[in-house]
Design a protein around this motif. Structure first.
Motif, PDB file in Angstrom:
ATOM      1  N   GLY A   7     -47.315 -20.769  80.986  1.00  0.00           N
ATOM      2  CA  GLY A   7     -47.660 -20.458  79.772  1.00  0.00           C
ATOM      3  C   GLY A   7     -47.363 -21.544  78.854  1.00  0.00           C
ATOM      4  N   LEU A   8     -46.369 -22.115  78.893  1.00  0.00           N
ATOM      5  CA  LEU A   8     -45.944 -23.109  78.012  1.00  0.00           C
ATOM      6  C   LEU A   8     -46.744 -24.265  78.017  1.00  0.00           C
ATOM      7  CD1 LEU A   8     -41.883 -23.447  77.941  1.00  0.00           C
ATOM      8  CD2 LEU A   8     -43.315 -22.835  75.968  1.00  0.00           C
ATOM      9  N   GLY A   9     -46.850 -24.958  79.366  1.00  0.00           N
ATOM     10  CA  GLY A   9     -47.795 -25.738  79.614  1.00  0.00           C
ATOM     11  C   GLY A   9     -49.252 -25.560  79.038  1.00  0.00           C
ATOM     12  N   VAL A  10     -49.691 -24.492  79.251  1.00  0.00           N
ATOM     13  CA  VAL A  10     -51.136 -24.201  78.603  1.00  0.00           C
ATOM     14  C   VAL A  10     -51.109 -24.086  77.000  1.00  0.00           C
ATOM     15  CG1 VAL A  10     -52.985 -22.420  78.445  1.00  0.00           C
ATOM     16  CG2 VAL A  10     -51.961 -22.946  80.727  1.00  0.00           C
ATOM     17  N   SER A  11     -49.958 -23.633  76.399  1.00  0.00           N
ATOM     18  CA  SER A  11     -49.889 -23.325  75.291  1.00  0.00           C
ATOM     19  C   SER A  11     -49.780 -24.859  74.457  1.00  0.00           C
ATOM     20  CB  SER A  11     -48.827 -22.557  74.634  1.00  0.00           C
ATOM     21  OG  SER A  11     -47.496 -22.755  75.047  1.00  0.00           O
ATOM     22  N   PHE A  12     -48.957 -25.624  75.284  1.00  0.00           N
ATOM     23  CA  PHE A  12     -48.736 -27.050  74.530  1.00  0.00           C
ATOM     24  C   PHE A  12     -50.161 -27.663  74.726  1.00  0.00           C
ATOM     25  CE2 PHE A  12     -44.163 -27.102  76.400  1.00  0.00           C
ATOM     26  CZ  PHE A  12     -43.625 -26.468  75.090  1.00  0.00           C
ATOM     27  N   TRP A  13     -50.822 -27.602  75.801  1.00  0.00           N
ATOM     28  CA  TRP A  13     -52.113 -28.108  76.039  1.00  0.00           C
ATOM     29  C   TRP A  13     -53.115 -27.674  74.651  1.00  0.00           C
ATOM     30  CZ3 TRP A  13     -55.483 -26.225  80.516  1.00  0.00           C
ATOM     31  CH2 TRP A  13     -57.106 -26.899  80.525  1.00  0.00           C
ATOM     32  N   VAL A  14     -52.984 -26.435  74.413  1.00  0.00           N
ATOM     33  CA  VAL A  14     -53.896 -25.979  73.282  1.00  0.00           C
ATOM     34  C   VAL A  14     -53.323 -26.313  71.751  1.00  0.00           C
ATOM     35  CG1 VAL A  14     -54.712 -23.888  71.887  1.00  0.00           C
ATOM     36  CG2 VAL A  14     -54.814 -23.912  74.584  1.00  0.00           C
ATOM     37  N   ALA A  15     -52.012 -26.564  71.827  1.00  0.00           N
ATOM     38  CA  ALA A  15     -51.453 -26.753  70.376  1.00  0.00           C
ATOM     39  C   ALA A  15     -51.554 -28.352  69.892  1.00  0.00           C
ATOM     40  CB  ALA A  15     -49.772 -26.426  70.483  1.00  0.00           C
ATOM     41  N   LEU A  16     -51.356 -28.983  70.999  1.00  0.00           N
ATOM     42  CA  LEU A  16     -51.283 -30.537  70.681  1.00  0.00           C
ATOM     43  C   LEU A  16     -52.617 -31.202  70.698  1.00  0.00           C
ATOM     44  CD1 LEU A  16     -48.213 -31.437  73.036  1.00  0.00           C
ATOM     45  CD2 LEU A  16     -48.056 -30.838  70.670  1.00  0.00           C
ATOM     46  N   GLY A  17     -52.603 -32.346  70.220  1.00  0.00           N
ATOM     47  CA  GLY A  17     -53.838 -33.202  70.045  1.00  0.00           C
ATOM     48  C   GLY A  17     -53.796 -34.531  70.908  1.00  0.00           C
ATOM     49  N   GLY A  18     -54.881 -35.033  71.138  1.00  0.00           N
ATOM     50  CA  GLY A  18     -55.147 -36.176  71.574  1.00  0.00           C
ATOM     51  C   GLY A  18     -54.736 -36.417  73.237  1.00  0.00           C
ATOM     52  N   SER A  20     -43.032 -30.275  86.961  1.00  0.00           N
ATOM     53  CA  SER A  20     -44.128 -30.403  86.184  1.00  0.00           C
ATOM     54  C   SER A  20     -43.901 -29.603  84.746  1.00  0.00           C
ATOM     55  CB  SER A  20     -45.439 -29.893  86.632  1.00  0.00           C
ATOM     56  OG  SER A  20     -45.727 -30.879  87.785  1.00  0.00           O
ATOM     57  N   SER A  21     -43.399 -28.298  84.822  1.00  0.00           N
ATOM     58  CA  SER A  21     -42.924 -27.771  83.684  1.00  0.00           C
ATOM     59  C   SER A  21     -42.151 -28.610  82.874  1.00  0.00           C
ATOM     60  CB  SER A  21     -42.373 -26.253  84.080  1.00  0.00           C
ATOM     61  OG  SER A  21     -41.779 -25.744  82.855  1.00  0.00           O
ATOM     62  N   HIS A  22     -41.044 -29.079  83.473  1.00  0.00           N
ATOM     63  CA  HIS A  22     -40.155 -30.011  82.716  1.00  0.00           C
ATOM     64  C   HIS A  22     -40.801 -31.111  81.679  1.00  0.00           C
ATOM     65  CE1 HIS A  22     -37.288 -27.530  84.721  1.00  0.00           C
ATOM     66  NE2 HIS A  22     -36.604 -28.203  85.671  1.00  0.00           N
ATOM     67  N   LEU A  23     -41.540 -31.892  82.455  1.00  0.00           N
ATOM     68  CA  LEU A  23     -42.344 -32.907  81.910  1.00  0.00           C
ATOM     69  C   LEU A  23     -43.213 -32.207  80.788  1.00  0.00           C
ATOM     70  CD1 LEU A  23     -43.202 -34.992  85.233  1.00  0.00           C
ATOM     71  CD2 LEU A  23     -41.473 -35.379  83.503  1.00  0.00           C
ATOM     72  N   SER A  24     -43.882 -31.208  81.058  1.00  0.00           N
ATOM     73  CA  SER A  24     -44.584 -30.654  79.897  1.00  0.00           C
ATOM     74  C   SER A  24     -43.792 -30.332  78.514  1.00  0.00           C
ATOM     75  CB  SER A  24     -45.291 -29.412  80.330  1.00  0.00           C
ATOM     76  OG  SER A  24     -44.695 -28.342  80.017  1.00  0.00           O
ATOM     77  N   ILE A  25     -42.695 -29.933  78.640  1.00  0.00           N
ATOM     78  CA  ILE A  25     -41.518 -29.837  77.591  1.00  0.00           C
ATOM     79  C   ILE A  25     -41.364 -31.200  77.124  1.00  0.00           C
ATOM     80  CG2 ILE A  25     -39.604 -28.966  76.667  1.00  0.00           C
ATOM     81  CD1 ILE A  25     -39.743 -26.970  79.158  1.00  0.00           C
ATOM     82  N   VAL A  26     -41.098 -32.041  77.801  1.00  0.00           N
ATOM     83  CA  VAL A  26     -40.608 -33.540  77.254  1.00  0.00           C
ATOM     84  C   VAL A  26     -41.993 -33.976  76.515  1.00  0.00           C
ATOM     85  CG1 VAL A  26     -40.423 -35.893  78.290  1.00  0.00           C
ATOM     86  CG2 VAL A  26     -39.107 -34.112  79.163  1.00  0.00           C
ATOM     87  N   ILE A  27     -43.088 -34.017  77.022  1.00  0.00           N
ATOM     88  CA  ILE A  27     -44.172 -34.428  76.523  1.00  0.00           C
ATOM     89  C   ILE A  27     -44.498 -33.694  75.261  1.00  0.00           C
ATOM     90  CG2 ILE A  27     -46.772 -34.650  76.520  1.00  0.00           C
ATOM     91  CD1 ILE A  27     -46.092 -34.965  79.595  1.00  0.00           C
ATOM     92  N   ALA A  28     -44.428 -32.472  75.138  1.00  0.00           N
ATOM     93  CA  ALA A  28     -44.427 -31.749  73.697  1.00  0.00           C
ATOM     94  C   ALA A  28     -43.365 -32.367  72.888  1.00  0.00           C
ATOM     95  CB  ALA A  28     -44.303 -29.998  74.092  1.00  0.00           C
ATOM     96  N   ALA A  29     -42.387 -32.369  73.262  1.00  0.00           N
ATOM     97  CA  ALA A  29     -41.206 -32.941  72.177  1.00  0.00           C
ATOM     98  C   ALA A  29     -41.598 -34.332  71.715  1.00  0.00           C
ATOM     99  CB  ALA A  29     -39.774 -33.063  73.125  1.00  0.00           C
ATOM    100  N   LEU A  30     -42.030 -35.391  72.699  1.00  0.00           N
ATOM    101  CA  LEU A  30     -42.346 -36.549  72.395  1.00  0.00           C
ATOM    102  C   LEU A  30     -43.760 -36.654  71.371  1.00  0.00           C
ATOM    103  CD1 LEU A  30     -42.066 -38.226  75.595  1.00  0.00           C
ATOM    104  CD2 LEU A  30     -40.831 -38.853  73.526  1.00  0.00           C
ATOM    105  N   ALA A  31     -44.366 -35.576  71.695  1.00  0.00           N
ATOM    106  CA  ALA A  31     -45.763 -35.547  70.674  1.00  0.00           C
ATOM    107  C   ALA A  31     -45.207 -35.281  69.284  1.00  0.00           C
ATOM    108  CB  ALA A  31     -46.870 -34.468  71.219  1.00  0.00           C
ATOM    109  N   LEU A  32     -44.356 -34.388  69.311  1.00  0.00           N
ATOM    110  CA  LEU A  32     -43.799 -33.999  67.779  1.00  0.00           C
ATOM    111  C   LEU A  32     -42.755 -34.823  67.047  1.00  0.00           C
ATOM    112  CD1 LEU A  32     -43.576 -30.078  68.929  1.00  0.00           C
ATOM    113  CD2 LEU A  32     -45.589 -31.263  67.398  1.00  0.00           C
ATOM    114  N   THR A  33     -42.473 -35.862  67.566  1.00  0.00           N
ATOM    115  CA  THR A  33     -41.639 -36.813  66.851  1.00  0.00           C
ATOM    116  C   THR A  33     -42.339 -37.499  65.997  1.00  0.00           C
ATOM    117  OG1 THR A  33     -41.880 -38.636  68.661  1.00  0.00           O
ATOM    118  CG2 THR A  33     -39.927 -37.002  68.912  1.00  0.00           C
TER     119      THR A  33
END
Length: 180
Positions: free
Chosen positions: A119-130, A167-180
Motif C-alpha cells: 500500500g505504501l508503494g502504491v500510495s507513493f506512486w500516486v502521490a509523487l510526480g515525474g 523493494s518496500s524499503h527502496l520505495s520508502i527511500v525513493i519517497a524520502a529522496l523525492a521530498l527533499t
C-alpha cells in the motif's frame, strides 16, 4: 539540508538488507524451503537477531515515514494509514514468533505488514510526480509480482519474500529522496 528525520530510512534499509539477507543466506535449505520468520524461529539466537532487526528497522522506518514523508505530502493520510499497517505489523510480528500457538497471529501480523508495504508503494506512486512516480510504479508492480510468486512458487518463497521486503524499503527511500 533535510531534517534529521530524513536519514533513519537509509540506516534501516542497510541494517534490514544486511541482517535479513544474512539470516536467509546462512539458514536457507533449498531442499526444505521456509519463510524467513520460520527460519528465525527455529533457534533462539536467530530469533533474537530477527527480532532486533525488525524492532530497530521498524522504528527507523517509522521516524522517516511519519516524521519526514507524511508531513510533506499534500494528502499524506493514505501514506499514514499504510505506514501504520506496515510498521505496526512489523513491530508486532517481531514480538510474536512463528511457532506453536503464536503461528497464526504471526502470519496475520506479517500479512498486515505486507499489505502496508504494498500500500505504501502504491500510495507513493500516486502521490509523487515525474521520475519518482515512475520508479515507485516499477517497485509497486514488482512487489505485487513477488507477492503473487510467493503463492505460486513455494520452492523459492524466501527469494520473493526478501525481494518484496527490500523493494518496500527502496520505495520508502525513493519517497524520502523525492521530498527533499
Amino acid at each position: 539540508m533535510p531534517a534529521w528525520t530524513f536519514y533513519p530510512v537509509f540506516v534501516g534499509t542497510i541494517v534490514s538488507m544486511a541482517g535479513l539477507g544474512r539470516i536467509a543466506v546462512t539458514t536457507h535449505d533449498a531442499a526444505a524451503p521456509k519463510a524467513l520468520s520460520e527460519l528465525a524461529a527455529a533457534e533462539e539466537r536467530l530469533l533474537a537477531r530477527f527480532r532486533n532487526i525488525l524492532l530497530l528497522c521498524g522504528t527507523l522506518f517509522a521516524i522517516t515515514v511519519f516524521g519526514f514523508i507524511v508531513p510533506r505530502l499534500a494528502h499524506g493520510s493514505l501514506v499514514a494509514v499504510f505506514g501504520a499497517l506496515m510498521i505496526g505489523g512489523e513491530l508486532l510480528a517481531a514480538v510474536v514468533p512463528f511457532r506453536g500457538k503464536t503461528l497464526r497471529p504471526h502470519l496475520l501480523l506479517a500479512h498486515t505488514m505486507g499489505i502496508g508495504m504494498l500500500g505504501l508503494g502504491v500510495s507513493f506512486w500516486v502521490a509523487l510526480g515525474g521520475h519518482f512516480a515512475a520508479l515507485e510504479a516499477i517497485l509497486a508492480l514488482s512487489m505485487a509480482a513477488c507477492a503473487l510468486l510467493t503463492v505460486v512458487d513455494k520452492q523459492h518463497y524466501i527469494v520473493y519474500e526478501l525481494a518484496f521486503i527490500f523493494s518496500s524499503h527502496l520505495s520508502i527511500v525513493i519517497a524520502a529522496l523525492a521530498l527533499t
